[in-house]
Scaffold this motif. Structure first.
Motif, PDB file in Angstrom:
ATOM      1  N   CYS A   1       3.626  -0.438   4.560  1.00 27.03           N
ATOM      2  CA  CYS A   1       2.262  -0.899   4.835  1.00 27.03           C
ATOM      3  C   CYS A   1       1.747  -1.802   3.727  1.00 27.03           C
ATOM      4  O   CYS A   1       1.932  -1.497   2.547  1.00 27.03           O
ATOM      5  CB  CYS A   1       1.388   0.345   4.876  1.00 27.03           C
ATOM      6  SG  CYS A   1       0.412   0.417   6.306  1.00 27.03           S
TER       7      CYS A   1
ATOM      8  N   LEU B   1      -1.775  -4.443   2.593  1.00 29.33           N
ATOM      9  CA  LEU B   1      -3.187  -4.693   2.891  1.00 29.33           C
ATOM     10  C   LEU B   1      -3.523  -6.172   2.785  1.00 29.33           C
ATOM     11  O   LEU B   1      -2.960  -6.888   1.952  1.00 29.33           O
ATOM     12  CB  LEU B   1      -4.057  -3.947   1.882  1.00 29.33           C
ATOM     13  CG  LEU B   1      -3.966  -2.428   1.885  1.00 29.33           C
ATOM     14  CD1 LEU B   1      -4.806  -1.858   0.744  1.00 29.33           C
ATOM     15  CD2 LEU B   1      -4.430  -1.866   3.231  1.00 29.33           C
ATOM     16  N   THR B   2      -4.436  -6.596   3.640  1.00 31.19           N
ATOM     17  CA  THR B   2      -4.972  -7.942   3.501  1.00 31.19           C
ATOM     18  C   THR B   2      -6.496  -7.858   3.526  1.00 31.19           C
ATOM     19  O   THR B   2      -7.054  -6.941   4.122  1.00 31.19           O
ATOM     20  CB  THR B   2      -4.482  -8.873   4.633  1.00 31.19           C
ATOM     21  OG1 THR B   2      -5.155 -10.120   4.507  1.00 31.19           O
ATOM     22  CG2 THR B   2      -4.787  -8.303   6.003  1.00 31.19           C
TER      23      THR B   2
ATOM     24  N   LYS C   1       0.817  -1.211   0.000  1.00 31.28           N
ATOM     25  CA  LYS C   1       0.000   0.000   0.000  1.00 31.28           C
ATOM     26  C   LYS C   1       0.855   1.267   0.000  1.00 31.28           C
ATOM     27  O   LYS C   1       0.704   2.129  -0.845  1.00 31.28           O
ATOM     28  CB  LYS C   1      -0.899  -0.007   1.239  1.00 31.28           C
ATOM     29  CG  LYS C   1      -1.749   1.239   1.372  1.00 31.28           C
ATOM     30  CD  LYS C   1      -2.717   1.093   2.548  1.00 31.28           C
ATOM     31  CE  LYS C   1      -3.525   2.362   2.756  1.00 31.28           C
ATOM     32  NZ  LYS C   1      -2.765   3.366   3.497  1.00 31.28           N
TER      33      LYS C   1
ATOM     34  N   LEU D   1      -2.522  -3.932   7.322  1.00 32.71           N
ATOM     35  CA  LEU D   1      -3.838  -3.385   7.641  1.00 32.71           C
ATOM     36  C   LEU D   1      -4.878  -4.257   6.973  1.00 32.71           C
ATOM     37  O   LEU D   1      -4.654  -4.795   5.883  1.00 32.71           O
ATOM     38  CB  LEU D   1      -3.963  -1.960   7.099  1.00 32.71           C
ATOM     39  CG  LEU D   1      -2.989  -0.938   7.692  1.00 32.71           C
ATOM     40  CD1 LEU D   1      -3.163   0.404   7.011  1.00 32.71           C
ATOM     41  CD2 LEU D   1      -3.215  -0.810   9.196  1.00 32.71           C
ATOM     42  N   CYS D   2      -5.997  -4.359   7.663  1.00 32.28           N
ATOM     43  CA  CYS D   2      -7.059  -5.154   7.054  1.00 32.28           C
ATOM     44  C   CYS D   2      -8.002  -4.217   6.315  1.00 32.28           C
ATOM     45  O   CYS D   2      -8.416  -3.191   6.832  1.00 32.28           O
ATOM     46  CB  CYS D   2      -7.799  -5.923   8.137  1.00 32.28           C
ATOM     47  SG  CYS D   2      -9.104  -6.909   7.413  1.00 32.28           S
ATOM     48  N   ASP D   3      -8.261  -4.576   5.079  1.00 36.44           N
ATOM     49  CA  ASP D   3      -9.221  -3.795   4.307  1.00 36.44           C
ATOM     50  C   ASP D   3     -10.226  -4.781   3.755  1.00 36.44           C
ATOM     51  O   ASP D   3      -9.949  -5.498   2.794  1.00 36.44           O
ATOM     52  CB  ASP D   3      -8.471  -3.066   3.183  1.00 36.44           C
ATOM     53  CG  ASP D   3      -9.443  -2.307   2.290  1.00 36.44           C
ATOM     54  OD1 ASP D   3     -10.666  -2.349   2.561  1.00 36.44           O
ATOM     55  OD2 ASP D   3      -8.962  -1.677   1.333  1.00 36.44           O
TER      56      ASP D   3
ATOM     57  N   SER E   1      -8.841 -10.521   8.031  1.00 37.73           N
ATOM     58  CA  SER E   1      -8.256 -10.003   9.273  1.00 37.73           C
ATOM     59  C   SER E   1      -7.434 -11.086   9.987  1.00 37.73           C
ATOM     60  O   SER E   1      -6.479 -10.787  10.692  1.00 37.73           O
ATOM     61  CB  SER E   1      -9.336  -9.456  10.192  1.00 37.73           C
ATOM     62  OG  SER E   1     -10.227 -10.495  10.514  1.00 37.73           O
TER      63      SER E   1
ATOM     64  N   LEU F   1     -10.903  -4.925   0.221  1.00 33.41           N
ATOM     65  CA  LEU F   1      -9.844  -5.280  -0.724  1.00 33.41           C
ATOM     66  C   LEU F   1     -10.381  -6.293  -1.714  1.00 33.41           C
ATOM     67  O   LEU F   1     -10.823  -7.378  -1.359  1.00 33.41           O
ATOM     68  CB  LEU F   1      -8.645  -5.877   0.022  1.00 33.41           C
ATOM     69  CG  LEU F   1      -7.390  -6.066  -0.808  1.00 33.41           C
ATOM     70  CD1 LEU F   1      -6.778  -4.738  -1.186  1.00 33.41           C
ATOM     71  CD2 LEU F   1      -6.383  -6.907  -0.055  1.00 33.41           C
TER      72      LEU F   1
END
Ligand code: ADP
Ligand code: MG
Length: 464
Positions: free
Chosen positions: A46, A48-49, A38, A84-86, A52, A89
């Protein structure tokens, strides 16, 4: 500091590639492969996943640490890693990044063949393939030297020029220097890289001066050779000590290259100010760019170096053996590596179990080893060669004495805990002479069995 997205993706792609070999596929495929880079800002990287649970899982397995270390190495400084969890995504983003990865891989393949060709075309830069950044273990002791070296490798001639790396024997100076060379050859294939040991430079210079009738032609070929390069790596500059003509020639080479914005990297076993008879003009130029030192590694770093060697060789070292070796060889990585090589070679051939006892046996380390003193060594060597002990320490330069002296110095270094300086004081000789003697005997022993037998014989006598 922030970076553009392609750069960030490239870094992540490289990290992924490195850690892939260290993590089981069953963990890598579901949890790491779908991570999407990211941002990289203010020392924080950073990704993203979409799940979670990945965050918990990667932390639990300590893969986050591995990623953080790999990132830090890749970027040449400490980097914080964050996932970070998105939940938004999308598959699409993941797919996109994976496409990017596939493209990178293809590029790399193309580049490798390009590199192979270039390697053949370029005059052999005499670099040891083992001495690459990937094989260098960074600890507190080398983090500045490593960061400076990677920075120079990435932007040769632009930032730190010259880069002057100094420190004791066997601490990775040549390794870092050659790693810069490899990196440049690979990533800037248009650049000409030249690696030269100072001794070689000296010999080459002498040969050029004496070349037949046409001295000018000899010298101009010599100058062409060292000035027609983009990256000049000069190893062990302390050897110019007292060599006036070489000093002048190095000065001129330096001027020519530096003025043309070419990168110069120099290593030395000490700071310029401690190199004797070095003219101020040259000393100040050595100090122009950046001077970084390498220090002996701490225990953890020494253990990490052993683990890396073992991993490359596909060998499992029992932890207590790793620790034992790391504790026994504490101030010279070359010696640590030498011990590792002896142990693993022995085990490979004799098929014995690897534990502290067998290692002690292989390395000839006994628990009640008596402390061997410098005088003991000199006396034993004198005895062996049937010469008076005082002659060994004298300034006489006859071949026989010189040889006995070098052997004595080498054995002092190998068998006692005295430092190079202490050995130097004892033999009334300068530090480089001591290093030279040790390296010469070590090298000669590899091809000269008679010499090897003599040295072993004397060592055996000393130990009894
Ligand atoms: P120097 O030039 O400082 O005398 P070298 O660069 O020749 O030392 O290093 C001696 C040996 O130790 C080399 O085989 C090198 O690969 C290894 N070595 C030194 N430092 C490290 C390190 N930090 N990580 C891995 N290997 C190292
Ligand atoms: Mg070296």
């Amino acid at each position: 500091m922030s970076m553009d997205m392609t750069e960030i993706q490239k870094i992540w792609a490289s990290v992924i590639k490195q850690i892939k070999t260290e993590i089981p596929e069953s963990s890598f495929n579901p949890w790491i492969a779908p991570l999407v880079p990211k941002s990289y800002e203010d020392g924080k990287f950073c990704v993203l996943t979409g799940q979670s649970f990945a965050i918990q899982f990667l932390r639990l397995k300590k893969y986050t640490n591995l990623i953080e270390d790999t990132l830090s190495k890749e970027l040449g400084g400490h980097v914080e890693f964050e996932i970070l969890c998105d939940e938004q995504l999308e598959k699409k983003q993941i797919k996109q990044f994976q496409k990017f990865l596939a493209q990178e891989e293809q590029n790399e393949k193309n580049e490798t063949s390009k590199y192979d060709n270039l390697k053949k075309m370029q005059s052999a830069p005499k670099l040891n393939l083992k001495y690459k950044f990937e094989n260098f273990v960074v600890g507190e002791n080398t983090k500045f030297a490593y960061a400076a070296s990677t920075s120079v490798a990435k932007t040769p001639g632009e930032k730190y020029n010259p880069l002057f790396i100094y420190g004791g024997a066997g601490l990775g100076k040549t390794h870092l220097m050659q790693a810069i060379g490899h990196y440049c050859l690979y990533h800037h294939p248009e650049l000409k890289v030249k690696f030269v040991k100072t001794e070689e430079f000296v010999n080459d210079l002498i040969a050029s001066i004496h070349k037949g009738m046409d001295k000018n032609a000899g010298m101009s070929a010599f100058r062409q050779k060292y000035r027609n390069v983009d990256v000049l790596l000069i190893d062990d500059i302390q050897f110019i000590e007292g060599k006036e003509r070489t000093v002048t020639e190095i000065f001129n080479t330096f001027e020519a290259l530096h003025n043309a914005g070419k990168q110069i990297v120099i290593t030395s076993d000490r700071e310029p100010k401690y190199i004797q008879n070095l003219p101020d003009r040259l000393r100040s130029r050595f100090e122009w760019g950046l001077m970084v030192d390498v220090q002996p590694p701490d225990l953890e770093t020494r253990m990490a170096i052993l683990c890396k060697l073992a991993r490359n060789d596909n060998i499992t070292l029992p932890p207590e053996v790793t620790e034992f070796l790391a504790k026994t060889y504490s101030n010279n990585v070359r010696e640590l590596e030498g011990a590792y090589n002896r142990v693993t070679a022995y085990v490979g051939v004799c098929n014995i179990e690897l534990n502290i006892d067998s290692v002690k046996q292989i390395l000839n380390i006994s628990d009640t080893e008596k402390q061997i003193m410098l005088d003991d060594v000199v006396n034993t060597v004198a005895d062996y060669f049937k010469i008076p002990a005082k002659d060994i320490k004298s300034q006489t330069r006859s071949q026989k004495l010189a040889n006995a002296r070098q052997i004595a110095i080498y054995i002092c270094r190998e068998l006692t805990d005295f430092s190079l300086n202490e050995i130097g004081t004892f033999f009334e000789r300068k530090h480089p002479t001591i290093i030279y003697s040790c390296e010469k005997i070590q090298e000669d022993m590899q091809t000269n069995t008679a010499l090897k037998n003599i040295v072993n014989e004397i060592i055996k006598k000393l130990k009894n």
